[in-house]
Design a protein around this motif. Structure first.
Motif, PDB file in Angstrom:
ATOM      1  N   VAL A 226      86.529 -38.485  13.709  1.00  0.00           N
ATOM      2  CA  VAL A 226      86.558 -39.235  15.034  1.00  0.00           C
ATOM      3  C   VAL A 226      86.682 -37.653  16.206  1.00  0.00           C
ATOM      4  O   VAL A 226      86.773 -37.806  16.454  1.00  0.00           O
ATOM      5  N   CYS A 227      87.695 -36.778  15.316  1.00  0.00           N
ATOM      6  CA  CYS A 227      87.891 -35.822  15.780  1.00  0.00           C
ATOM      7  C   CYS A 227      86.480 -34.964  16.024  1.00  0.00           C
ATOM      8  O   CYS A 227      86.380 -34.416  17.399  1.00  0.00           O
ATOM      9  N   LYS A 228      85.987 -35.159  15.066  1.00  0.00           N
ATOM     10  CA  LYS A 228      84.906 -34.519  15.400  1.00  0.00           C
ATOM     11  C   LYS A 228      83.417 -33.927  15.860  1.00  0.00           C
ATOM     12  O   LYS A 228      83.010 -33.935  16.820  1.00  0.00           O
ATOM     13  N   HIS A 229      83.467 -36.570  15.991  1.00  0.00           N
ATOM     14  CA  HIS A 229      82.520 -36.426  16.577  1.00  0.00           C
ATOM     15  C   HIS A 229      82.965 -36.500  18.480  1.00  0.00           C
ATOM     16  O   HIS A 229      82.081 -36.715  19.356  1.00  0.00           O
ATOM     17  N   LEU A 230      83.861 -36.803  18.803  1.00  0.00           N
ATOM     18  CA  LEU A 230      84.789 -36.508  20.141  1.00  0.00           C
ATOM     19  C   LEU A 230      84.395 -35.520  20.832  1.00  0.00           C
ATOM     20  O   LEU A 230      84.028 -34.590  21.152  1.00  0.00           O
ATOM     21  N   ARG A 231      84.672 -34.187  19.650  1.00  0.00           N
ATOM     22  CA  ARG A 231      84.232 -32.457  20.028  1.00  0.00           C
ATOM     23  C   ARG A 231      82.786 -32.261  20.603  1.00  0.00           C
ATOM     24  O   ARG A 231      82.602 -32.155  21.662  1.00  0.00           O
ATOM     25  N   GLU A 232      81.782 -32.766  19.365  1.00  0.00           N
ATOM     26  CA  GLU A 232      80.440 -32.808  19.965  1.00  0.00           C
ATOM     27  C   GLU A 232      80.254 -33.559  21.211  1.00  0.00           C
ATOM     28  O   GLU A 232      79.236 -33.071  21.786  1.00  0.00           O
ATOM     29  N   TYR A 233      80.637 -34.913  21.322  1.00  0.00           N
ATOM     30  CA  TYR A 233      80.603 -36.321  22.424  1.00  0.00           C
ATOM     31  C   TYR A 233      81.019 -35.106  24.238  1.00  0.00           C
ATOM     32  O   TYR A 233      80.123 -34.544  24.906  1.00  0.00           O
ATOM     33  N   ILE A 234      81.793 -34.227  24.017  1.00  0.00           N
ATOM     34  CA  ILE A 234      82.101 -33.718  25.131  1.00  0.00           C
ATOM     35  C   ILE A 234      81.523 -32.326  25.040  1.00  0.00           C
ATOM     36  O   ILE A 234      81.133 -32.047  25.947  1.00  0.00           O
ATOM     37  N   VAL A 235      81.668 -31.614  24.014  1.00  0.00           N
ATOM     38  CA  VAL A 235      80.352 -30.195  24.230  1.00  0.00           C
ATOM     39  C   VAL A 235      78.853 -30.300  24.712  1.00  0.00           C
ATOM     40  O   VAL A 235      78.581 -29.995  25.861  1.00  0.00           O
ATOM     41  N   GLU A 236      78.741 -31.647  24.118  1.00  0.00           N
ATOM     42  CA  GLU A 236      76.914 -31.946  24.329  1.00  0.00           C
ATOM     43  C   GLU A 236      77.336 -32.259  26.025  1.00  0.00           C
ATOM     44  O   GLU A 236      76.228 -32.307  26.471  1.00  0.00           O
ATOM     45  N   TYR A 237      78.349 -33.452  26.703  1.00  0.00           N
ATOM     46  CA  TYR A 237      78.185 -33.490  27.689  1.00  0.00           C
ATOM     47  C   TYR A 237      79.158 -32.383  28.785  1.00  0.00           C
ATOM     48  O   TYR A 237      77.596 -31.843  29.546  1.00  0.00           O
ATOM     49  N   ARG A 238      79.702 -31.848  28.285  1.00  0.00           N
ATOM     50  CA  ARG A 238      80.013 -30.454  29.178  1.00  0.00           C
ATOM     51  C   ARG A 238      78.388 -29.418  28.811  1.00  0.00           C
ATOM     52  O   ARG A 238      78.364 -28.805  30.244  1.00  0.00           O
ATOM     53  N   THR A 239      77.974 -29.532  28.407  1.00  0.00           N
ATOM     54  CA  THR A 239      76.723 -28.174  28.109  1.00  0.00           C
ATOM     55  C   THR A 239      75.544 -28.826  28.216  1.00  0.00           C
ATOM     56  O   THR A 239      73.989 -28.150  28.387  1.00  0.00           O
ATOM     57  N   ARG A 240      75.244 -30.007  28.567  1.00  0.00           N
ATOM     58  CA  ARG A 240      74.059 -30.955  29.480  1.00  0.00           C
ATOM     59  C   ARG A 240      73.388 -30.208  30.261  1.00  0.00           C
ATOM     60  O   ARG A 240      71.794 -30.107  30.359  1.00  0.00           O
ATOM     61  N   LYS A 241      74.025 -30.011  31.619  1.00  0.00           N
ATOM     62  CA  LYS A 241      73.526 -29.564  32.918  1.00  0.00           C
ATOM     63  C   LYS A 241      72.467 -28.250  32.346  1.00  0.00           C
ATOM     64  O   LYS A 241      71.611 -27.819  32.801  1.00  0.00           O
TER      65      LYS A 241
END
Length: 377
Positions: A226-241
């Motif tokens: 859960v910790c790993k997926h949460l970090r990946e989720y936030i990183v993916e969102y923050r760097t999407r643009k």
């Protein structure tokens, strides 16, 4: 009688009342103790029965274990000032890279973890516990059948109902469709939402992830995932643009490079075939091709610089997470069997004492009043 005598009389009366109250209270306590002693067999019997029930409850209850992960994410930051200074150094003063508008604030992390796509992403993760012989997927572990009367009935009726079931529909039902979950998938999502708890400190951004399951190794594994997926989720969102900008600039840079190659070949062909000619039409064509080559070269250089700027922004936008407390396998269960046994024993002792001291008496009085009412009727 004077005032002093009256005071003495009143004091003596108060002393007598206090003595009577003490005597009455001592008599009441003695009466209660005598009632309890007379009904000691009943109290002991009921207490032992409740103790036996508590023992059964303690031995058959599901042990639950909680694994905890604590992390502090980097909060949103503005990168426009630093990127603007770099772009001005490269001669791109009119270029604007924007700022980081972090829509996923830390307070939204619990909703992100509880969302169906986030939970469903963990269905296929492997969970293993060699000590207990577990090696399956998370959805397989949560869908396992446990011993119960309902399962025994299911074993008997399952072959009968399987004759009338459609195997193709059963196969389709096992596939994951987030738009239309099956009953079993929906049950597992709700079970995971209850098992995973995310608490966020609004001031510091400290995020605590707690996973409670009936196996300590699997609880720690799920907490770490859960910790790993949460970090990946936030990183993916923050760097999407930034990643979209990088892809666009790379595409434009490649197109500009092809345009530059085309203009360079055309100008080289012109020079090779018109060497020594001084006609105005030839000179005008040479000037036009030279200008196109310069424009294509400048455009390609600018797009290449912007692509490199976008690449730097992707790196700069990537948030950093500090793991304060990693996931560990809990050694002790959260629920204690000794506590359950003591609670059942205490409840049995209290109920039996209440019946012997008060319940039996009021029960007899109630029966007497009911018989009187019936006799009068």
């Amino acid at each position: 009688m004077n005032k002093e005598e009256i005071k003495q009389v009143l004091q003596e009366i108060e002393k007598e009342k206090n003595v009577e109250a003490v005597e009455e209270s001592s008599i009441d306590w003695q009466d209660l103790l005598s009632k309890a002693w007379k009904g000691k067999k009943f109290i002991i019997t009921v207490t032992v029965v409740f103790m036996f029930l508590g023992l059964i409850s303690a031995l058959t209850m599901t042990r639950i274990y909680t694994s905890k992960v604590t992390l502090v994410p980097e909060l949103g930051k503005s990168t426009s000032s630093s990127l603007s200074s770099i772009s001005s150094m490269l001669g791109l003063g009119g270029m604007t890279m924007g700022s980081s508008a972090d829509a996923y604030h830390v307070t939204v992390y619990p909703e992100v973890v509880a969302s169906t796509p986030f939970v469903a992403k963990m269905f296929d993760m492997r969970v293993t516990d060699p000590k207990n012989g577990i090696d399956t997927t998370l959805i397989g572990y949560l869908s396992r059948e446990r011993f119960s009367i309902g399962n025994v009935i299911g074993y008997v009726t399952k072959p009968i109902f399987s004759l009338f079931s459609n195997k193709e529909e059963e196969t389709k039902g096992n596939e994951l469709n987030l738009f239309h979950l099956t009953k079993e998938q929906d049950r597992i999502v709700k079970t995971m939402n209850k098992a995973i708890q995310v608490d966020v400190d609004k001031k510091t951004g400290e995020t605590t992830i707690q996973v409670t399951m009936d196996n300590p190794v699997i609880a720690a594994t799920v907490a770490d995932t859960v910790c790993k997926h949460l970090r990946e989720y936030i990183v993916e969102y923050r760097t999407r643009k930034a990643r979209e900008d990088l892809e666009n600039y790379k595409k434009i840079a490649d197109e500009s490079y092809q345009r530059y190659l085309k203009a360079s070949k055309a100008y080289a062909y012109y020079q090779d075939h018109n060497r020594g000619l001084i006609l105005n039409a030839v000179i005008s064509e040479g000037s036009r091709l030279s200008n196109e080559l310069q424009i294509a070269s400048q455009l390609y250089q600018q797009m290449k610089l912007q692509a490199e700027m976008a690449r730097g922004k992707v790196i700069d936008e990537k948030p950093v997470f500090a793991i304060i407390q990693p996931a560990t396998v809990p050694l002790l269960p959260q629920n204690s069997r000794a506590k359950v046994l003591l609670i059942w024993t205490f409840v049995g002792f209290v109920l039996s004492c209440a019946w012997v001291l008060y319940g039996k008496e009021y029960w007899q009085k109630g029966k007497t009043m009911l018989n009187e009412i019936k006799s009068k009727a």
